[in-house]
Design a protein around this motif. Structure first.
Motif, short mmCIF file in Angstrom:
data_model
loop_
_atom_site.label_atom_id
_atom_site.label_comp_id
_atom_site.label_asym_id
_atom_site.label_seq_id
_atom_site.Cartn_x
_atom_site.Cartn_y
_atom_site.Cartn_z
N MET A 162 -4.28 -5.05 -5.21
CA MET A 162 -2.86 -4.74 -5.34
C MET A 162 -2.00 -5.81 -4.64
O MET A 162 -0.92 -6.17 -5.13
N HIS A 163 -2.48 -6.34 -3.52
CA HIS A 163 -1.73 -7.41 -2.86
C HIS A 163 -1.65 -8.66 -3.74
O HIS A 163 -0.63 -9.35 -3.76
N ASN A 166 0.83 -7.94 -6.53
CA ASN A 166 2.15 -7.88 -5.91
C ASN A 166 2.69 -9.27 -5.59
O ASN A 166 3.88 -9.55 -5.76
N GLY A 170 5.90 -10.78 -7.31
CA GLY A 170 6.92 -11.09 -6.30
C GLY A 170 7.42 -12.51 -6.44
O GLY A 170 8.62 -12.76 -6.53
N ARG A 173 9.71 -13.14 -9.26
CA ARG A 173 11.07 -12.63 -9.05
C ARG A 173 11.90 -13.58 -8.20
O ARG A 173 13.06 -13.83 -8.53
N TRP A 174 11.32 -14.12 -7.12
CA TRP A 174 12.11 -15.01 -6.25
C TRP A 174 12.62 -16.19 -7.02
O TRP A 174 13.71 -16.67 -6.81
N ASN B 166 7.45 -9.10 0.79
CA ASN B 166 6.96 -8.60 -0.49
C ASN B 166 5.77 -7.65 -0.30
O ASN B 166 5.66 -6.63 -0.98
N ALA B 167 4.90 -7.97 0.66
CA ALA B 167 3.75 -7.10 0.94
C ALA B 167 4.23 -5.78 1.54
O ALA B 167 3.73 -4.71 1.20
N GLY B 170 5.91 -3.82 -1.23
CA GLY B 170 4.89 -3.50 -2.25
C GLY B 170 4.03 -2.33 -1.83
O GLY B 170 3.88 -1.36 -2.56
N VAL B 171 3.50 -2.41 -0.63
CA VAL B 171 2.57 -1.40 -0.14
C VAL B 171 3.27 -0.04 -0.05
O VAL B 171 2.66 1.01 -0.29
N ARG B 173 5.62 0.99 -2.08
CA ARG B 173 5.73 1.48 -3.46
C ARG B 173 4.44 2.11 -3.93
O ARG B 173 4.45 3.18 -4.54
N TRP B 174 3.29 1.46 -3.66
CA TRP B 174 2.01 2.01 -4.16
C TRP B 174 1.79 3.40 -3.59
O TRP B 174 1.25 4.27 -4.26
#
Lengths: 203, 203
Positions: A162-163, A166, A170, A173-174, B166-167, B170-171, B173-174
């Motif tokens: 997931m990282h 992400n 991510g 997007r930036w 972002n991490a 992100g985390v 959200r999961w």
């Protein structure tokens, strides 16, 4: 290449199916699924509502077609080529690079529209989730292979997967927002950062 | 603690200002800024439209108040306590932990509403961006300190800072979506993953 469902679109309409889906996806990301009407989509893609209804049965179907298009593209542009790479480390590097390039180049909306998946009917939701699951499984398999080769740190493969995803979405997007960095530098730094997080230090 | 602008809210309204902002933020995240009306917000927070207009001048002002509330909370819950930690590595670990806990515990919408910042009037946009910038600068300073101590890998501090933020978001959200993992495990793995990405391996 998938056959275009919009190939019979009237003159003046966007020529390429991908452009139609991209414009519709960008609109749904901007206004939300609930805030977007078929009329809005038709206007954004340069078609009449009647013309659009010739190809889709409604807003929910449009969302499904967009998501199917996005996972097809992910499979074709990222997953299929990287499966041919034997070395798991190189496979993961290329997977990240190709996915970031694809999102920056022509499809960030396809990553951000993911949050609308709950608006699909259950059968379509399961189908799309399953397809995205295949992509996640490719990353997990690669991490397990690195682990079997003794190259992976001691970590939770599901969370690391997931990282990775992400970081890919991510960084894309930036690039569009308030982050000024040259694309190749952004990709190189992101791949190096991720590899350092995943791999045991070289002895 | 900030004084509640809703302390004079009518009976039956949510007692705490934070709850009002959270409910309004969640709604704007779900429906988008454009798709949310003042009437929707009033209903979500259990107030009349007239009651709401007693405290805010309109939808744009509501968004500004939400964002100001969120950056105040970030400063109070995360930044202020971690500035007291001398060791930069420990400071960064705590910064990540506290921020993830705060988002999971009671405010994921405050992270995801960030994408609506362009709907603010320019002066407010600059103010909120500046406040978020202070948070980013705290991370960048900590990375520079690690670099001066010879503990940081050779990396682009600006890009690494965005990966850290972002991490964190992100985390969080999961945790709310389709990712089943115990919160403490998720935090520990995320901090360890990030530290491995940032720091030189121990000799």
């Amino acid at each position: 290449m998938p056959v275009s469902v919009f190939q019979s679109a009237p003159k003046g309409a966007p020529a390429r199916t991908a452009d139609v889906y991209r414009a519709a996806a960008a609109l749904m990301v901007e206004k939300g699924f609930g805030g977007t009407s078929i009329g809005d989509i038709a206007q954004a893609v340069g078609m009449t509502k009647a013309g659009l209804y010739h190809h889709i049965s409604g807003k929910q179907d449009m969302l499904y077609q967009i998501m199917k298009h996005a996972v097809d593209a992910l499979e074709r542009i990222v997953c299929t080529p990287v499966r041919l790479i034997d070395d798991p480390e190189e496979r993961l590097r290329q997977l990240m690079r190709l996915h970031i390039q694809a999102l920056i180049g022509h499809g960030l909306a396809f990553a951000t529209i993911w949050s609308e998946v709950n608006h699909l009917v259950p059968a379509h939701r399961e189908e799309i989730r399953g397809r995205v699951g295949e992509h996640l499984e490719l990353i997990r398999e690669t991490l397990r292979e690195l682990s079997e080769n003794g190259r992976l740190r001691s970590l939770d493969v599901n969370i690391a997967t997931m990282h990775i995803v992400n970081a890919i979405t991510g960084v894309s997007r930036w690039k569009f927002q308030d982050f000024a960095s040259e694309e190749e530098h952004l990709i190189q730094e992101t791949v190096a950062y991720t590899m350092a997080a995943l791999l045991k230090p070289a002895p």
